[in-house]
Write a protein that holds these residues in place. Sequence first.
Motif, PDB file in Angstrom:
ATOM      1  N   HIS A 198       0.832  -1.213  -0.094  1.00 55.96           N
ATOM      2  CA  HIS A 198       0.012  -0.220   0.044  1.00 55.96           C
ATOM      3  C   HIS A 198       0.923   1.175   0.146  1.00 55.96           C
ATOM      4  CE1 HIS A 198      -2.371   3.208   2.046  1.00 55.96           C
ATOM      5  NE2 HIS A 198      -3.344   2.767   1.296  1.00 55.96           N
ATOM      6  N   ASP A 199       0.332   2.106  -0.589  1.00 55.12           N
ATOM      7  CA  ASP A 199       1.105   3.503  -1.075  1.00 55.12           C
ATOM      8  C   ASP A 199       0.363   4.746  -0.360  1.00 55.12           C
ATOM      9  OD1 ASP A 199       2.911   5.608  -1.338  1.00 55.12           O
ATOM     10  OD2 ASP A 199       2.909   5.298  -3.464  1.00 55.12           O
ATOM     11  N   ALA A 200       0.429   4.688   1.190  1.00 57.06           N
ATOM     12  CA  ALA A 200      -0.177   5.804   1.808  1.00 57.06           C
ATOM     13  C   ALA A 200      -0.016   7.241   1.159  1.00 57.06           C
ATOM     14  CB  ALA A 200      -0.231   5.619   3.298  1.00 57.06           C
ATOM     15  N   ALA A 201       1.366   7.545   0.892  1.00 50.04           N
ATOM     16  CA  ALA A 201       1.780   8.758   0.364  1.00 50.04           C
ATOM     17  C   ALA A 201       1.340   9.895   1.597  1.00 50.04           C
ATOM     18  CB  ALA A 201       1.064   9.252  -0.960  1.00 50.04           C
ATOM     19  N   MET A 202       1.519   9.575   2.938  1.00 49.69           N
ATOM     20  CA  MET A 202       1.152  10.499   3.778  1.00 49.69           C
ATOM     21  C   MET A 202       2.558  11.128   4.299  1.00 49.69           C
ATOM     22  SD  MET A 202      -1.949   9.545   6.438  1.00 49.69           S
ATOM     23  CE  MET A 202      -1.186   8.055   7.220  1.00 49.69           C
ATOM     24  N   THR A 203       2.596  12.398   4.018  1.00 53.66           N
ATOM     25  CA  THR A 203       3.925  13.333   4.292  1.00 53.66           C
ATOM     26  C   THR A 203       3.513  14.430   5.321  1.00 53.66           C
ATOM     27  OG1 THR A 203       3.844  14.519   2.429  1.00 53.66           O
ATOM     28  CG2 THR A 203       4.943  12.658   2.214  1.00 53.66           C
ATOM     29  N   ARG A 204       2.507  14.484   5.487  1.00 53.43           N
ATOM     30  CA  ARG A 204       1.996  15.977   6.553  1.00 53.43           C
ATOM     31  C   ARG A 204       1.057  15.479   7.440  1.00 53.43           C
ATOM     32  NH1 ARG A 204       0.467  17.157   1.473  1.00 53.43           N
ATOM     33  NH2 ARG A 204      -1.627  17.402   2.054  1.00 53.43           N
ATOM     34  N   PHE A 205       1.191  16.187   8.792  1.00 56.08           N
ATOM     35  CA  PHE A 205       0.334  15.866   9.800  1.00 56.08           C
ATOM     36  C   PHE A 205      -1.099  16.293   9.420  1.00 56.08           C
ATOM     37  CE2 PHE A 205      -1.626  17.543  13.417  1.00 56.08           C
ATOM     38  CZ  PHE A 205      -1.445  16.668  14.501  1.00 56.08           C
ATOM     39  N   GLY A 206      -1.361  17.289   8.699  1.00 53.51           N
ATOM     40  CA  GLY A 206      -2.768  17.259   8.366  1.00 53.51           C
ATOM     41  C   GLY A 206      -3.252  16.100   7.609  1.00 53.51           C
ATOM     42  N   GLN A 207      -2.688  15.351   6.802  1.00 52.74           N
ATOM     43  CA  GLN A 207      -3.264  14.087   6.310  1.00 52.74           C
ATOM     44  C   GLN A 207      -3.431  12.962   7.282  1.00 52.74           C
ATOM     45  OE1 GLN A 207       0.271  13.851   3.539  1.00 52.74           O
ATOM     46  NE2 GLN A 207      -1.307  13.256   1.897  1.00 52.74           N
ATOM     47  N   TRP A 208      -2.630  12.830   8.158  1.00 51.47           N
ATOM     48  CA  TRP A 208      -2.708  11.817   9.343  1.00 51.47           C
ATOM     49  C   TRP A 208      -3.962  12.315  10.190  1.00 51.47           C
ATOM     50  CZ3 TRP A 208      -2.882  13.427  14.431  1.00 51.47           C
ATOM     51  CH2 TRP A 208      -3.048  12.056  15.496  1.00 51.47           C
ATOM     52  N   TRP A 209      -4.114  13.842  10.458  1.00 51.94           N
ATOM     53  CA  TRP A 209      -5.261  14.129  11.204  1.00 51.94           C
ATOM     54  C   TRP A 209      -6.689  13.744  10.535  1.00 51.94           C
ATOM     55  CZ3 TRP A 209      -5.467  16.636  16.045  1.00 51.94           C
ATOM     56  CH2 TRP A 209      -6.753  17.270  16.229  1.00 51.94           C
ATOM     57  N   GLN A 210      -6.676  14.339   9.188  1.00 58.81           N
ATOM     58  CA  GLN A 210      -7.958  13.832   8.550  1.00 58.81           C
ATOM     59  C   GLN A 210      -8.362  12.310   8.429  1.00 58.81           C
ATOM     60  OE1 GLN A 210      -9.799  16.740   8.355  1.00 58.81           O
ATOM     61  NE2 GLN A 210     -10.363  15.933   6.216  1.00 58.81           N
ATOM     62  N   ARG A 211      -7.325  11.538   8.184  1.00 60.25           N
ATOM     63  CA  ARG A 211      -7.475  10.079   8.250  1.00 60.25           C
ATOM     64  C   ARG A 211      -8.087   9.656   9.577  1.00 60.25           C
ATOM     65  NH1 ARG A 211      -4.417   5.437   9.202  1.00 60.25           N
ATOM     66  NH2 ARG A 211      -4.895   3.549   7.678  1.00 60.25           N
ATOM     67  N   THR A 212      -7.198  10.124  10.623  1.00 65.32           N
ATOM     68  CA  THR A 212      -7.958   9.672  11.889  1.00 65.32           C
ATOM     69  C   THR A 212      -9.249  10.207  12.305  1.00 65.32           C
ATOM     70  OG1 THR A 212      -5.460   9.827  12.558  1.00 65.32           O
ATOM     71  CG2 THR A 212      -7.098   9.500  14.350  1.00 65.32           C
ATOM     72  N   LEU A 213      -9.399  11.280  11.895  1.00 61.46           N
ATOM     73  CA  LEU A 213     -11.003  11.903  11.801  1.00 61.46           C
ATOM     74  C   LEU A 213     -11.993  11.089  11.391  1.00 61.46           C
ATOM     75  CD1 LEU A 213     -11.949  15.718  11.614  1.00 61.46           C
ATOM     76  CD2 LEU A 213     -13.287  13.858  10.660  1.00 61.46           C
ATOM     77  N   ARG A 214     -11.417  10.560  10.126  1.00 63.32           N
ATOM     78  CA  ARG A 214     -12.523   9.576   9.358  1.00 63.32           C
ATOM     79  C   ARG A 214     -12.513   8.574  10.297  1.00 63.32           C
ATOM     80  NH1 ARG A 214     -10.357   7.358   3.755  1.00 63.32           N
ATOM     81  NH2 ARG A 214      -8.851   6.389   4.915  1.00 63.32           N
ATOM     82  N   ALA A 215     -11.616   7.760  10.677  1.00 64.43           N
ATOM     83  CA  ALA A 215     -11.756   6.615  11.549  1.00 64.43           C
ATOM     84  C   ALA A 215     -12.725   6.886  12.779  1.00 64.43           C
ATOM     85  CB  ALA A 215     -10.209   6.254  12.166  1.00 64.43           C
ATOM     86  N   GLY A 216     -12.413   8.202  13.417  1.00 63.01           N
ATOM     87  CA  GLY A 216     -13.689   8.218  14.460  1.00 63.01           C
ATOM     88  C   GLY A 216     -14.918   8.335  14.003  1.00 63.01           C
ATOM     89  N   HIS A 217     -15.095   8.873  12.912  1.00 62.72           N
ATOM     90  CA  HIS A 217     -16.397   8.928  12.026  1.00 62.72           C
ATOM     91  C   HIS A 217     -16.916   7.352  11.891  1.00 62.72           C
ATOM     92  CE1 HIS A 217     -19.769   9.215   9.116  1.00 62.72           C
ATOM     93  NE2 HIS A 217     -19.639  10.447   9.400  1.00 62.72           N
ATOM     94  N   ALA A 218     -15.987   6.638  11.660  1.00 58.61           N
ATOM     95  CA  ALA A 218     -16.437   5.151  11.447  1.00 58.61           C
ATOM     96  C   ALA A 218     -16.905   4.535  12.543  1.00 58.61           C
ATOM     97  CB  ALA A 218     -15.264   4.362  10.653  1.00 58.61           C
TER      98      ALA A 218
END
Length: 325
Positions: A198-218
């Motif tokens: 898998h190629d997450a291509a995450m290089t910024r804190f903001g990307q991690w934050w959005q992805r984790t926010l999505r997990a919280g929604h789930a």
Amino acid sequence: MGVGIGVVVIGRNEGVRLERCLASLVGAAQLVVYVDSGSTDASVRMARELGVEVVELDMAMPFTAARARNEGFARLQQLQPAIAYVQFVDGDCEVVPGWLIKAQAFLDQHADVAVVCGRRRERFPHRSIYNLLCDLEWDTPVGEAKACGGDALMRAGAFAAVAGFRPELIAGEEPELCVRLRAAGWKVWRLAEEMTLHDAAMTRFGQWWQRTLRAGHAFAEGAFLYGAAPERHWLRESRRAWLWGLGIPLVILLAGSILGWLALLLLLIYPLQIVRLAVRGARSPRENWLQALFLVLGKFPEMLGQVKFLWRRLGAGKSTLIEYK
């Protein structure tokens, strides 16, 4: 009885990642269907040049990955009604050679298993701490499992019998599907075999934050749907996000009105929790501390993701994707 494997790949503007994905599948399955969700790059043309069947989604309708996978499966069944198994793959993943053969053999030998998945790894775990965190997240126990991720081989008949993915879910659609499959008497299994890169291509804190926010929604939506006994789906994860992301901060604020600045000492509960999780880790010291730090920090975006879900449930907001790249 059906025979063979069909593949459904979903993606949007994945570029070289999609090319690697499709190249790893062409010739390894009876049919590959690529579902494109409004790409503005050359994804559609490139897929067709590789001989892949392409479904272009009507983007006037609300988009979700669940809807894309369902439409890909529908095209697969239309073209190859006798297909026995379907491999779902995200367009930013490359399927490891030999995985489809091993996964099919496992399902052939275990008639009570509907879903089998293997080890998903990050292609570039050392490019950023966020990629590394993804790689650690994918490292889950083998054996019978409660759920799979976006990459998995499924029995086409079992998938169709439960009406596929729930198309309105904007996140957490794979575990939700597995809840229904298990309720129907099927098992989900994770093998130790290498499955995808898998190629997450995450290089910024903001990307991690959005992805984790999505997990919280789930977590919130999963608990809303199946939080009651006996399933208690994501109930624990949802409660932890509320506790660490909102409950404790509110208690500290309340204590501050009584104790003044001394209440700030209560903030020590967060670094103490990081230490507790880190010393319990079973990986390298660096990985243990990084994972512990971001597990605790992640409770704040997870809490916000749950707020977003509740806001939508109250009819105050629209159901929109939460994307990190």
